[in-house]
Each structure stands twice: as C-alpha cells, then as structure tokens.
Enzyme design. Structure first.
Site: not given
Length: 828
Positions: A185, A187, A189, A225, A343-344, A373, A375, A388, A422, A479
């Site tokens: 729609d 416009n 209306d 209409s 990882h990371n 993980e 680091d 990192h 790590e 770990k």
C-alpha cells in the site's frame, strides 16, 4: 482474518498496557564500520545515536579506540513489528532497511555491553541497552537521554519479542499478510489499487501475466471498488498460493475432495508418511492439533486447510520429530560423542586484525557449542587478557570472558562445557587465572573427580559414576596442561604441599608433555626453555582433560592415559587419516581428540569437518563466526539431540576392535538407496533485493556429505522467473555406503547463465534424522559469507513456509533404483 493484533501506540499483555516509544531521543557512540549493514540514524532535532559492535583497534578501552557518533531518531512501529529511522524526519533514511522484531533475539541492559561499559564515564550505564539479533548480525548498542526512556525501550522491545515468539501459526500468517499489505500500500490509504498489486507481485518474487493477475484481482474485489481492502487482499493471496500438487495429493486420499475422514487420513499416514502401526493414534492427535474448525475436530475429519497446516508444521517436517529431544544414550564416556567445538572463540572477525569479544562466547554457547577456546596472555595491571597472540586483534579481560561463560554456559544445554585453555601467562598471572576461574564459576567449575576416586574411564555427559556423588551436568571442565597425573593428584590430596623447589622440578618435567600453539616439533624443542613454569593452582583445575603432545598412536597407547587429550592441526589430522585411518579411529575410541584450523586461515575460514568426524574425532573446532558450507554441516549434525552439543558416535566408531577405515569403508556396513522427489516451493527470497523488478530462477541442489565415496550432489533444472511458487517435480537418486555418517544438504540457488549461481538458502540434517514420506523442508537458512542481511520486505512466518516437499524412500543396497531415475556422478 484479523490483521493488526495491536494498536499503534500500545501493546496489551494480560492486564498490563505498556506504552511503546514512538520517537525516542538517544545519544551514544558506535564503531565497526566494516559491518555489512548499519542503517543511518542521523541529523534530527531529537538526537539519537547508535553504538554498533565492539572495538576494532588493538587496545581495549575507549582511550585506545576512535569512535564515530551518529545522531537521529529511532522509531518503533508495533503495527509492522519493526523499528528503524523515520523517513519523514530524516529523508536519507527512506531507502534504509527497517529491522523486523522477528530478527531480534533479546534485549540486554547496558552494563552487559562491552562497548557501553567502556563508555561508562560519558553516561550512566542505566541509560544504555543492547539489541541482540539472531544469527551473526552485530549487536546494536543504544543510549537513551534518560533512564526512564531506556526502560520504556527495553520493556517495549522485549514485550514485542516475546509476543512474536509466542504467536501461533495463524497469528504469524495474519501478521505476515498485514506486513505485505502495508508494504504494497504505497500511498498508505488502507487499500490497494491494481497498480500497487502489480508492484507487490514483483516484490513477492512473482512473474505473472497481467491479464491473469487482473482476473485474480477482480475476483477478490468483492466490493467492486477497484481496490482491495484487508479481507479482499487475503482472498487475493489465497488465489496466489493455491498449490495444485498438494491438492492432487489431498484428492488422492479424499473420496469427496473436500475432507479426509479419519480412515482416509490413516491411509495417508501409512502409505505416504510410513508411520506404520502408530498411524491410527497419530491421526487423531494431528486432527485435534491442526484442523481449524471445531466441527471438523468433533467429526474427526481433516479439511484442506488443516491438511496444509499439518504439512507445514513440525510434524510434517523432513526432520524426524523423534530426533529433536534428547533421544540418544547420554551415559557413555565423553570420548564416545561428537562435541560441538569452537576455535579461537573470542574472535568475531579475522585472525589477524579482528575483534576479540565476549560476544563470541555468548553466541557460541547459545548455539549449543560445548567446547570453547581461550588464549590467555599477560595483561596490564596484573590482569590476564584474551586475544590472538602476536597479532593486531583487540584484547579483552580474561575475567570478563569467564563471567560470560558462567552466565551463558547452560542456557541452551545442561551438558558439560569444556574450557580449552591456551596458557601463555607468567606464574603470577596464572594464579590470577586460577582465582578467577574458582571465584567466578564457583560450583559450576569441576575441580576434582566426581566421586573423589580414581576413575577407570571418562565420565558421561549425563550421569555421575555413583548415585550419591555429583553429576557432570551443568559443570565446566578445564582442558589444559597439568603438572602431575590424576593418580598423583588424588594420592597427595591429604599430604602436605611440596616445597617450591620440588614443584619447580615437576613443572619442568611437565613441560616435556605440553603443547605450544600450532608449532612444529622442531620449534617446540627450541621454545621449551622460554616457556613460563606452570602454576600448581591452575594445574590442579585440570581434572579429566590433560593436554598432551601427540607423537604417534603407538606412543599414545604406551604412555598416555584415557584422561589425556591431544590436539591436531587440520593438516596433521588429514595426513593421519590417509596414512593410518583405522588407527585414528581406534585412538578415538579411548581418548579425546581435538582438531583445529590451520594457522594459514587468517580470514577465519573453515575446513570441512566431515572428514574428521568420519575418523571419530570428537572436538572438531570451527571458526563459528564464519558462515558457509562448513558451519552448515556443523549446525546440521548438532541439530539433533535437543541441540545439546553432544551427538553419540556410530557403533563402529565406538568399538575398540573396529576395523572401520574412513578412506576405505567396506562391509558389514550396509548401503542404502535414497530417492528424493523435489516437488515445489513457495516464497523464495530475492537474492538482489535492491532490484524491485528482479525475479529469481530457482533450482534445487541436493548434496550428500559423508565418507569420500558417498560425497556427491545432484540438482534439478531451474524454473524461470518464479520465486513465489516454483514447481520442479523431479526425482533424484543416491546410493550411500555409510549412511550412519551421511549428512543431507538441500540448497536453493538462483540460476545465472552468465556467472556463478547465486545462493538463496540451505537446510542440512543428518541422514538418520530424515523422516520418510511427504515431509516439508522448513525455511532455508540464508548464510551468505558476510552474514545475514536484514529483510527489506516482510518475512513469511516460518511455520507456514514450505520451501519444497521431498519424498525420500530408503531401500537396502540390493534394491535397484527405478529405471526412470539414474544417479548422477559424484561431484564431491
């Protein structure tokens, strides 16, 4: 059908009427200009500034980063369930995408945001809040002009998020149609002319003859209409979405073409869905659940609308609903499971200059990851930091990482989380690490064996080793490197601590078995002397997961214990699989293995995890911030078993006498033949949403990932200019040697004869979790390389979307495929 379920300015929740913000002035700072999406909120008399992302610089804290401010007005539209910049007040926002509430995961308070905490000197944290999106889209950090305004925004947004989440199937369809009506729609209306309908058809990915479209328009225009209002638009939509292929299936079992009696529906469930003896009871349950009319429920009949509702529901999904909850044996030792691993985890970008953020841990844990993980390096003011090492990645405090892990570890899964450390810190900061782990994690941290006795195997995710002792559920395991053996730790628990000299000797001895990060054997020998000595308090927190260096499978059998674990680079693991695949399988039946990406993947790309799962490797770590095929496979495998992050390995990968070789799979593993009929689809999204007139030419590719001999793919022909309701009606055949390891990936692409086909979406699931019969694929996940882009057009409710219907049929290896269906050669 009722459109707008709420008013423009308020939302009723029970007896509570909550005012919703219309134009909320805010101020803040944002950074991370590399985001693939950031709508511009700027230049308004009512200043609002957004903060997006976290620091991209090498430091941590506001003093080390440059911030860019943007001001503007943010408007929440509860009618369309979206928010964005108002084009009326900021003309430059007219083409900017609004953000759907369905894209929002949750709303957090300001003190939970790294970025807002770094800006705490500039404004009270109570004025800030964070909008967290589903998927990989960056968070949106905002600051209001007052605490009261922030509270209104947070409560209003969260209430809308909860409202959308709790919608049933019909409410989602109503809202979706309302969104399309508002979008078409032009416009505004409240009615749509035929010109507006033609424009809407292109937005909906429909290429239709103008005369046919006008006939449908006139048929729906009951008021004559020359325009369509609410209910008339619903009728127009219904005429667009008629699916002759589904009608044909319905009439195949219906005697009068109007309804399915209980017996007819039972026949359908037995013949098409392969439900077997449970079909009678299941039919009653499904009719009661999906038949919209009360009279139909009383008569135990299913109308066409009820039949469609069933097909589009989770019960009609291709993913077998029995595999959705915890359905596997969770009492086996940890090494008997695949474990979702990252990882990371701290990185949310690349490996050289990317951002480090606790958000990486939050997102990984919320998607079910069970091994993250960390680091850790020496930081300023005696506080260890995470980043990192020897790169330009930003730094974050270690204690913030631990706090985030403690808060989010068990929101998705109760099963244990492995914290892979790590450690590159000095003795002093290692003591800080141990203290943070102990104090912040508290009872969540496992610091001794479950029963205080010497175990004979690793514990299971589910249970403790005795009735009275502690369970492993909701526990965090460390770990890392360890000074002594577990046996020595348990023997000396009641003895006096050794002298510092004796401890130092033990530490130097322990370094001979430790594993530096991604170093070759020669460089390991050269750097042993420069390593910091391991702190006893940190060593003591490593119980079941002592990190040791891998030399050979023979060395591991002769010198290592079941609670010791080795990590392998992807290159090393690939080499071992080729040279000694069966030995690797046997190694993984008694000890945990972790595989990590090559250091050359500086762009945070991923390897194919399937080949390492084939060898029984448990912790196959991926860069979870990077979308693509590899993460699709990971999400597909761990979709089962309640998304718990633990999946039981096949029997032949848990047998200590197994003869399985992932490169040369042979009998007694039974092959299967799979026939998939790709029938049709609906409401496929546009690839290029900037081109209003563009229509996709969709094709479907079915891919198998497993052992090398099983990895293959086939695809249908493309359907020209029809993304709204394409019909393929093609059958694909596959013969798989080791179905227990196979993953099925369905991909829809937009055919392009001039260049590479554009990716539209995908869905991946394990072979063993596939439901036979006439199941419907749920909405395909769109995972472009740069992450999910926001919708610029309304999104179809996910319960109702049928991408395409598949009819898998499985047979033994001796069964010949039908002559009309030939297998395509492998294109692994």
């Amino acid at each position: 059908m009722s459109f707008w379920p709420m008013s423009r300015r308020q939302l009723v929740a029970g007896s509570q009427v909550l005012p919703l913000p219309e134009q909320a002035p805010c101020r803040a700072a944002y950074e991370n200009s590399n985001d693939s999406w950031h709508p511009e909120f700027q230049g308004s008399a009512s200043p609002c500034t957004k903060a997006l992302g976290v620091p991209t610089c090498g430091g941590w804290g506001p003093s080390s980063c440059g911030f860019r401010e943007k001001r503007g007005v943010l408007v929440l539209d509860p009618q369309l369930l979206q928010f964005g910049g108002p084009s009326s007040s900021v003309p430059t926002l007219a083409s900017s995408p609004a953000v759907s509430i369905s894209d929002v995961d949750t709303v957090r308070e300001g003190h939970e945001s790294e970025l807002l905490r770094n800006l705490a000197e500039e404004f009270p944290l109570e004025q800030g809040f964070t909008i967290v999106f589903h998927g990989r889209r960056s968070n949106l950090d905002l600051v209001a002009n007052s605490v009261e305004e922030a509270q209104i925004w947070m409560q209003g947004l969260q209430l809308l998020v909860d409202f959308v989440t709790s919608m049933d199937q019909q409410e989602r369809l109503d809202q979706w149609l309302s969104d399309w009506f508002q979008h078409g729609d032009k416009n505004q209306d409240g009615r749509m002319s035929f010109g507006e309908v033609q424009r809407l058809l292109h937005l909906m990915n429909v290429e239709m003859d103008q005369d046919h479209a006008f006939q449908l328009f006139q048929r729906a225009d009951a008021s004559q209409s020359g325009t369509l209002e609410g209910e008339e638009f619903v009728e127009f939509y219904k005429s667009l979405t008629q699916r002759p292929e589904v009608q044909e299936l319905f009439e195949k079992f219906s005697s009068d073409g109007q309804k399915l009696t209980l017996l007819e529906f039972v026949d359908f469930l037995q013949e098409e869905q392969k439900e077997g003896e449970r079909a009678s009871d299941l039919a009653l349950e499904l009719i009661d659940c999906y038949e919209p009319s009360d009279s139909g429920k009383l008569r135990h009949v299913l109308s066409m609308d009820g039949f469609l509702s069933y097909l589009y529901s989770k019960d009609g999904d291709i993913f077998n609903p029995t595999c959705l909850p915890i359905y596997q044996d969770m009492t086996q030792p940890l090494n008997q499971y695949y474990i979702s691993s990252s990882h990371n985890t701290y990185l949310v970008g690349d490996q050289l200059c990317g951002q480090s953020s606790v958000e990486g841990y939050i997102r990984a844990l919320k998607r079910g990851c069970r091994c993250v993980e960390v680091d850790i390096w020496d930081g300023p003011s005696g506080e260890p930091i995470v980043y990192h090492g020897h790169t330009l990645t930003s730094r974050i405090p270690f204690k913030d990482v631990v706090a985030a892990i403690g808060q989010y570890a068990f929101q998705t899964s109760d099963y244990p989380v492995i914290l892979s450390l790590e450690n590159h810190c000095s003795w002093e900061q290692q003591e800080i690490i141990a203290r943070h782990l102990t104090e912040i994690l508290g009872n969540q941290l496992l610091s001794t064996t479950l029963d205080g006795q010497l175990p004979t195997q690793l514990p299971s995710p589910e249970e403790s080793s005795c009735v009275k002792c502690e369970e492993l559920r909701r526990k965090i395991l460390v770990k890392g490197k360890k000074l002594k053996t577990l046996e020595e730790d348990l023997e000396e628990e009641e003895e006096e601590p050794e002298s510092e000299l004796e401890e130092a000797e033990l530490q130097l001895e322990a370094q001979m078995e430790s594993e530096p990060q991604e170093l070759s054997p020669r460089s390991k020998d050269k750097k042993k002397k420069s390593k910091p000595i391991l702190c006893p308090s940190l060593s003591a927190l490593v119980v079941y997961l002592k990190a040791v260096t891998f030399y050979s499978f023979t060395h591991s059998r002769e010198h290592y214990r079941f609670y010791e674990t080795s990590s392998f680079s992807e290159a090393k693991a690939k080499s071992l699989i080729k040279e000694a695949g069966n030995e690797f399988v046997l190694h993984n039946t008694w000890q945990l293995s972790r595989v990590y990406p090559s250091g050359l993947r500086t762009d945070s790309s991923n390897y194919n995890p399937q080949e390492f799962w084939n060898a029984g490797c448990q912790m196959v770590a991926l860069n979870m911030q990077t979308a693509g095929l590899e993460m699709d496979l990971c999400d597909g495998l761990f979709r089962q078993n309640a998304g718990s992050g633990y999946v039981l390995k096949p029997d032949f990968l848990r047998d200590a006498q197994s003869s399985f070789h992932p490169e040369r799979p042979i009998s007694p593993f039974k092959a299967q033949t799979l026939l998939i009929q790709v029938i049709s689809g609906q409401q496929l999204p546009k690839v290029d949403k900037t081109k209003e007139e563009s229509i996709v030419d969709p094709l479907v590719r079915v891919e198998i990932f497993g052992v090398r001999q099983d990895t293959t793919r086939q695809e249908t022909s493309y359907v020209e200019n029809n993304g709204f309701n394409p019909y393929w009606g093609q059958t694909l055949c596959f013969r798989v040697l080791v179905p227990e390891l196979a993953l099925l990936r369905f991909v829809v692409k937009d055919y392009d004869w001039k260049s590479r086909n554009d990716f539209i979406g995908q869905y991946t699931l394990p072979w063993n979790c596939m439901q036979q019969g006439e199941p419907v694929l749920p909405p395909l996940a769109r995972t472009p390389a740069l992450g999910c882009l926001p919708n610029t057009v309304p999104r179809r409710p996910f319960q109702v979307t049928a991408i395409y219907t598949c009819s898998p049929r499985m047979a033994s290896a001796s069964t010949q495929p039908p002559s009309s269906c030939t297998s395509a050669p492998g294109k692994g």
